[in-house]
Design a protein around this motif. Sequence first.
Motif, short mmCIF file in Angstrom:
data_model
loop_
_atom_site.label_atom_id
_atom_site.label_comp_id
_atom_site.label_asym_id
_atom_site.label_seq_id
_atom_site.Cartn_x
_atom_site.Cartn_y
_atom_site.Cartn_z
N ASP A 249 -7.37 7.19 4.75
CA ASP A 249 -8.54 7.52 5.55
C ASP A 249 -8.09 7.50 7.02
O ASP A 249 -6.97 7.08 7.34
N PRO A 250 -8.92 7.97 7.97
CA PRO A 250 -8.48 8.08 9.38
C PRO A 250 -7.97 6.78 10.00
O PRO A 250 -6.93 6.81 10.68
N PRO A 251 -8.63 5.62 9.81
CA PRO A 251 -8.05 4.39 10.38
C PRO A 251 -6.66 4.08 9.84
O PRO A 251 -5.78 3.65 10.59
N GLN A 252 -6.46 4.30 8.54
CA GLN A 252 -5.14 4.05 7.96
C GLN A 252 -4.11 5.03 8.51
O GLN A 252 -2.97 4.65 8.80
N GLY A 253 -4.50 6.30 8.63
CA GLY A 253 -3.59 7.29 9.18
C GLY A 253 -3.18 6.95 10.60
O GLY A 253 -2.00 7.05 10.97
N PHE A 254 -4.16 6.53 11.40
CA PHE A 254 -3.87 6.15 12.79
C PHE A 254 -2.92 4.95 12.82
O PHE A 254 -1.97 4.93 13.60
N ALA A 255 -3.17 3.97 11.99
CA ALA A 255 -2.33 2.77 11.96
C ALA A 255 -0.89 3.11 11.56
O ALA A 255 0.07 2.62 12.17
N ALA A 256 -0.73 3.96 10.54
CA ALA A 256 0.60 4.33 10.06
C ALA A 256 1.37 5.10 11.13
O ALA A 256 2.55 4.84 11.39
N GLU A 257 0.71 6.08 11.76
CA GLU A 257 1.38 6.89 12.77
C GLU A 257 1.74 6.07 14.01
O GLU A 257 2.82 6.23 14.57
N THR A 258 0.82 5.21 14.44
CA THR A 258 1.08 4.38 15.61
C THR A 258 2.25 3.44 15.34
O THR A 258 3.12 3.23 16.21
N THR A 259 2.29 2.87 14.15
CA THR A 259 3.39 1.98 13.78
C THR A 259 4.71 2.71 13.80
O THR A 259 5.69 2.25 14.41
N ALA A 260 4.77 3.84 13.12
CA ALA A 260 6.02 4.59 13.02
C ALA A 260 6.51 5.06 14.38
O ALA A 260 7.71 4.96 14.69
N ALA A 261 5.60 5.57 15.21
CA ALA A 261 5.98 6.03 16.54
C ALA A 261 6.54 4.88 17.37
O ALA A 261 7.54 5.03 18.08
N SER A 262 5.92 3.72 17.29
CA SER A 262 6.38 2.55 18.06
C SER A 262 7.79 2.14 17.66
O SER A 262 8.63 1.83 18.51
N VAL A 263 8.05 2.15 16.35
CA VAL A 263 9.39 1.78 15.87
C VAL A 263 10.42 2.79 16.36
O VAL A 263 11.53 2.41 16.80
N MET A 264 10.09 4.08 16.33
CA MET A 264 11.04 5.10 16.76
C MET A 264 11.35 5.02 18.25
O MET A 264 12.49 5.15 18.67
N TYR A 265 10.32 4.82 19.07
CA TYR A 265 10.56 4.69 20.51
C TYR A 265 11.43 3.48 20.82
O TYR A 265 12.34 3.55 21.66
N THR A 266 11.15 2.38 20.16
CA THR A 266 11.94 1.17 20.39
C THR A 266 13.39 1.38 20.00
O THR A 266 14.32 1.01 20.73
N ALA A 267 13.61 1.99 18.84
CA ALA A 267 14.98 2.24 18.37
C ALA A 267 15.72 3.20 19.29
O ALA A 267 16.91 3.02 19.57
#
Length: 332
Positions: A249-267
């Motif tokens: 659902d939209p909250p889950q999609g937002f959480a997954a994308e935000t998490t993944a993007a944060s990990v990629m920027y940090t790496a």
Amino acid sequence: MDTFALIVTIGVALGFTYTNGFHDSANAIATSVSTRALTPRAALAMAAVMNLAGAFLGSGVAKTVSEGLISTPEGSKGMGILFAALVGAVVWNLVTWYFGLPSSSSHALFGGMVGAALAGGTTVYWSGVIEKIVVPMFLSPVIGLVLGYLVMVVIMWLFRKSNPHKAKRGFRIAQTVSAAGMALGHGLQDAQKTMGIVVMALVIADVQSAGDAIPVWVKIACALTLSLGTYAGGWRIMRTLGRRIIELDPPQGFAAETTAASVMYTASFMFHAPISTTHVITSAIMGVGSTKGTRAVRWGVAKNIVMGWFITMPAGAAVAALSYWCVHLVFA
């Protein structure tokens, strides 16, 4: 002959980037499309533009790829190793795309580099492979899984008293931002990996010296090709990420994308580590889904995906080694 080999190798590198684009476009947009936050074409167009922008944000990942993994001798042998490595990665990308398996284009490339180097009898810097590739390969999905779970728990707590329908509408809008962030991170990571390969080819051909800045035309060519591949779409893999692991659902999609993007920027910015966008978004989706209980995640599908992660590098290496031997027989 050397110029022709250089042109062919760069052409195959751009071909790999194109397959990377349509193979991994699902990473950036599957969650947004499955939650109906964006239409498929709008999501693909947005992802293509953000991939293009992300490719120009840095060069740390490209340097990691071009240095410290394998030793590439000058001349036709070195060019043959790069060519075979790219062929191995392209073949594996096409196989996994056909079966809808979200494997890592990045690790197919790294496996190809190792396999071609071993077949060519040149040095593999195993400490560099383990430190720069293998450790991030295992660490980033774990971080994505745990962080995705925690981010979703925080969202559920913050919006526990909100009207569910209003909250979903708000997160549907927010997903356009998180999906754009995910696509930007994809460009930052994956375009640079091909840039690193092209730079290696230029150094082998003695067109530029090791350590020189990445030529602007290399950045533009890799970024545009990745964006074109992204716009072509990867519908088979999109279905796997968007629906088969968990009904998002939209909250889950937002959480997954935000998490993944944060990990990629940090790496990318802190460690210059070439991680897999596929691994990170898939594990983030699993972590987010786990907040509904372990039965909410289709672990059978997840298990098949994880198995694909483990066989990607060996498979890319095997195809690359076979390609090198074929090239060596033809042109020896």
